[in-house]
Write a protein that holds these residues in place. Structure first.
Motif, PDB file in Angstrom:
ATOM      1  N   ASP A 181     -28.553  20.756 -20.286  1.00 30.51           N
ATOM      2  CA  ASP A 181     -28.288  20.027 -19.015  1.00 30.51           C
ATOM      3  C   ASP A 181     -28.122  18.257 -19.127  1.00 30.51           C
ATOM      4  OD1 ASP A 181     -27.289  22.310 -17.939  1.00 30.51           O
ATOM      5  OD2 ASP A 181     -28.888  22.681 -16.860  1.00 30.51           O
ATOM      6  N   GLU A 182     -29.276  18.008 -19.775  1.00 26.71           N
ATOM      7  CA  GLU A 182     -29.474  16.413 -19.769  1.00 26.71           C
ATOM      8  C   GLU A 182     -28.588  15.985 -20.700  1.00 26.71           C
ATOM      9  OE1 GLU A 182     -33.605  15.533 -20.532  1.00 26.71           O
ATOM     10  OE2 GLU A 182     -34.297  16.418 -18.633  1.00 26.71           O
ATOM     11  N   GLU A 183     -28.280  16.818 -21.786  1.00 28.22           N
ATOM     12  CA  GLU A 183     -27.248  16.284 -22.814  1.00 28.22           C
ATOM     13  C   GLU A 183     -25.918  16.256 -22.278  1.00 28.22           C
ATOM     14  OE1 GLU A 183     -25.431  14.211 -26.291  1.00 28.22           O
ATOM     15  OE2 GLU A 183     -27.458  14.467 -25.738  1.00 28.22           O
ATOM     16  N   LYS A 184     -25.566  17.187 -21.555  1.00 26.69           N
ATOM     17  CA  LYS A 184     -24.244  17.478 -20.775  1.00 26.69           C
ATOM     18  C   LYS A 184     -24.006  16.126 -19.733  1.00 26.69           C
ATOM     19  CE  LYS A 184     -23.440  21.611 -19.300  1.00 26.69           C
ATOM     20  NZ  LYS A 184     -23.498  22.939 -18.388  1.00 26.69           N
ATOM     21  N   TYR A 185     -24.871  16.090 -19.046  1.00 28.58           N
ATOM     22  CA  TYR A 185     -24.857  14.934 -17.945  1.00 28.58           C
ATOM     23  C   TYR A 185     -24.649  13.623 -18.734  1.00 28.58           C
ATOM     24  CZ  TYR A 185     -26.213  12.159 -13.963  1.00 28.58           C
ATOM     25  OH  TYR A 185     -26.010  11.384 -12.587  1.00 28.58           O
ATOM     26  N   LYS A 186     -25.437  13.238 -19.953  1.00 27.41           N
ATOM     27  CA  LYS A 186     -25.206  11.915 -20.472  1.00 27.41           C
ATOM     28  C   LYS A 186     -23.670  12.056 -20.973  1.00 27.41           C
ATOM     29  CE  LYS A 186     -28.511  10.873 -23.698  1.00 27.41           C
ATOM     30  NZ  LYS A 186     -29.137  11.124 -24.748  1.00 27.41           N
ATOM     31  N   LYS A 206     -27.341  17.551  -9.082  1.00 25.94           N
ATOM     32  CA  LYS A 206     -28.004  18.454  -7.835  1.00 25.94           C
ATOM     33  C   LYS A 206     -28.949  19.480  -8.683  1.00 25.94           C
ATOM     34  CE  LYS A 206     -25.568  21.387  -5.679  1.00 25.94           C
ATOM     35  NZ  LYS A 206     -24.407  21.741  -4.511  1.00 25.94           N
ATOM     36  N   LYS A 207     -28.230  20.263  -9.865  1.00 28.05           N
ATOM     37  CA  LYS A 207     -29.274  20.888 -10.559  1.00 28.05           C
ATOM     38  C   LYS A 207     -30.174  20.388 -11.142  1.00 28.05           C
ATOM     39  CE  LYS A 207     -28.361  24.340 -14.402  1.00 28.05           C
ATOM     40  NZ  LYS A 207     -27.377  24.962 -15.169  1.00 28.05           N
ATOM     41  N   LEU A 208     -30.275  19.159 -11.590  1.00 26.43           N
ATOM     42  CA  LEU A 208     -31.443  18.574 -12.147  1.00 26.43           C
ATOM     43  C   LEU A 208     -32.200  17.771 -11.203  1.00 26.43           C
ATOM     44  CD1 LEU A 208     -29.286  16.683 -15.132  1.00 26.43           C
ATOM     45  CD2 LEU A 208     -31.128  18.660 -15.450  1.00 26.43           C
ATOM     46  N   GLU A 209     -31.847  17.938 -10.139  1.00 26.07           N
ATOM     47  CA  GLU A 209     -32.786  17.515  -8.871  1.00 26.07           C
ATOM     48  C   GLU A 209     -32.595  15.953  -8.728  1.00 26.07           C
ATOM     49  OE1 GLU A 209     -36.622  19.209  -8.538  1.00 26.07           O
ATOM     50  OE2 GLU A 209     -35.864  21.509  -8.258  1.00 26.07           O
ATOM     51  N   LEU A 210     -31.428  15.616  -9.377  1.00 23.87           N
ATOM     52  CA  LEU A 210     -31.303  13.977  -9.213  1.00 23.87           C
ATOM     53  C   LEU A 210     -30.513  13.813  -8.005  1.00 23.87           C
ATOM     54  CD1 LEU A 210     -30.168  13.332 -13.043  1.00 23.87           C
ATOM     55  CD2 LEU A 210     -32.494  12.821 -12.063  1.00 23.87           C
ATOM     56  N   PHE A 211     -31.053  14.121  -6.801  1.00 23.56           N
ATOM     57  CA  PHE A 211     -30.400  14.005  -5.640  1.00 23.56           C
ATOM     58  C   PHE A 211     -29.598  12.824  -4.978  1.00 23.56           C
ATOM     59  CE2 PHE A 211     -33.840  17.416  -4.799  1.00 23.56           C
ATOM     60  CZ  PHE A 211     -32.699  18.315  -5.133  1.00 23.56           C
ATOM     61  N   ASP A 212     -30.089  11.789  -5.390  1.00 24.64           N
ATOM     62  CA  ASP A 212     -29.534  10.399  -4.917  1.00 24.64           C
ATOM     63  C   ASP A 212     -28.240  10.389  -5.992  1.00 24.64           C
ATOM     64  OD1 ASP A 212     -31.165   9.324  -3.015  1.00 24.64           O
ATOM     65  OD2 ASP A 212     -32.595   9.069  -4.581  1.00 24.64           O
ATOM     66  N   ASP A 213     -28.388  10.437  -7.031  1.00 22.61           N
ATOM     67  CA  ASP A 213     -27.270  10.628  -8.157  1.00 22.61           C
ATOM     68  C   ASP A 213     -26.258  11.681  -7.475  1.00 22.61           C
ATOM     69  OD1 ASP A 213     -28.454   8.469  -9.563  1.00 22.61           O
ATOM     70  OD2 ASP A 213     -29.078   9.837 -11.110  1.00 22.61           O
ATOM     71  N   ALA A 214     -26.508  12.627  -7.266  1.00 24.18           N
ATOM     72  CA  ALA A 214     -25.614  13.695  -6.611  1.00 24.18           C
ATOM     73  C   ALA A 214     -24.783  13.222  -5.428  1.00 24.18           C
ATOM     74  CB  ALA A 214     -26.352  15.128  -6.477  1.00 24.18           C
TER      75      ALA A 214
END
Length: 215
Positions: free
Chosen positions: A108-113, A138-146
């Motif tokens: 997921d982190e690589e996918k996000y990048k 949201k899945k990675l709990e980066l809520f502000d970014d989401a």
């Protein structure tokens, strides 16, 4: 040959000769009209009708055995057709395939990048890319970014696209109602819009009821 058959054939040949002589001035008049129409269509840049019209004119000259003019208008027909294809938006197949490959990544982190890089490379695919970034954040709990990604999607989406607008409002409302933001009133606004845009969104109804309970 049967005399009656011969008589019939002879009469038919006379009819064809007479008909063709009558048709020549009519066709000539028609071709002049078509040439005038072609000039008007060129000014309007109506390339679809122009391509068809030039093809008809080319056929007319072909029947008259005027190869030069027939080829000339067939060339004009092809030119007009190429302008239609230039004006028609082309689907970016390579971008769609690239996006699908990114979404199939297991990390997921690589996918996000990779999604962030993709979004910068393909401005026309921003809606899909930033929506997926919002989902993944949201899945990675980066809520502000989401929240930032969903807000951007709402800013660029065509509001006539009711179904996708509803999904974005729903997901953002759901996000704002979580324990991180606890922005229940704003969540309500977004969930109500989700229901307004797409009446069948039962998930928004459920979250809306839950949000009311948290007020």
């Amino acid at each position: 040959m049967n005399p009656q058959v011969y008589k019939t054939l002879h009469s038919f040949q006379n009819y064809l000769f007479f008909s063709n002589n009558l048709l020549i001035p009519m066709i000539s008049e028609k071709i002049e009209t078509q040439l005038r129409q072609a000039r008007q269509l060129e000014k309007k840049r109506d390339y679809a009708k122009l391509a068809m019209l030039y093809r008809q004119i080319s056929t007319y000259y072909h029947k008259k055995k005027d190869k030069i003019k027939s080829d000339e208008y067939m060339g004009k027909s092809r030119e007009a057709k190429s302008k239609i294809e230039t004006k028609t938006p082309q689907i970016n197949i390579s971008a769609d395939i690239e996006l699908e490959q990114i979404l199939n990544l297991s990390d997921d982190e690589e996918k996000y990048k990779q999604l962030e890089i993709f979004a910068k490379k393909h401005p026309k695919k921003h809606l899909e890319a930033y929506f997926e970034l919002g989902e993944l954040a949201k899945k990675l709990e980066l809520f502000d970014d989401a929240k930032k990604h969903y807000d951007y999607c709402l800013a660029i989406i065509d509001k006539r696209d009711k179904k996708n607008s509803s999904v974005i409002y729903n997901n953002l409302g759901n996000l704002l109602a979580n324990d991180y933001f606890k922005e229940y009133e704003l969540a309500l606004e977004h969930l109500e819009k989700a229901i307004k845009y797409y009446k069948k969104n039962a998930h928004s109804d459920y979250i809306l009821a839950e949000t009311y309970n948290n007020l």
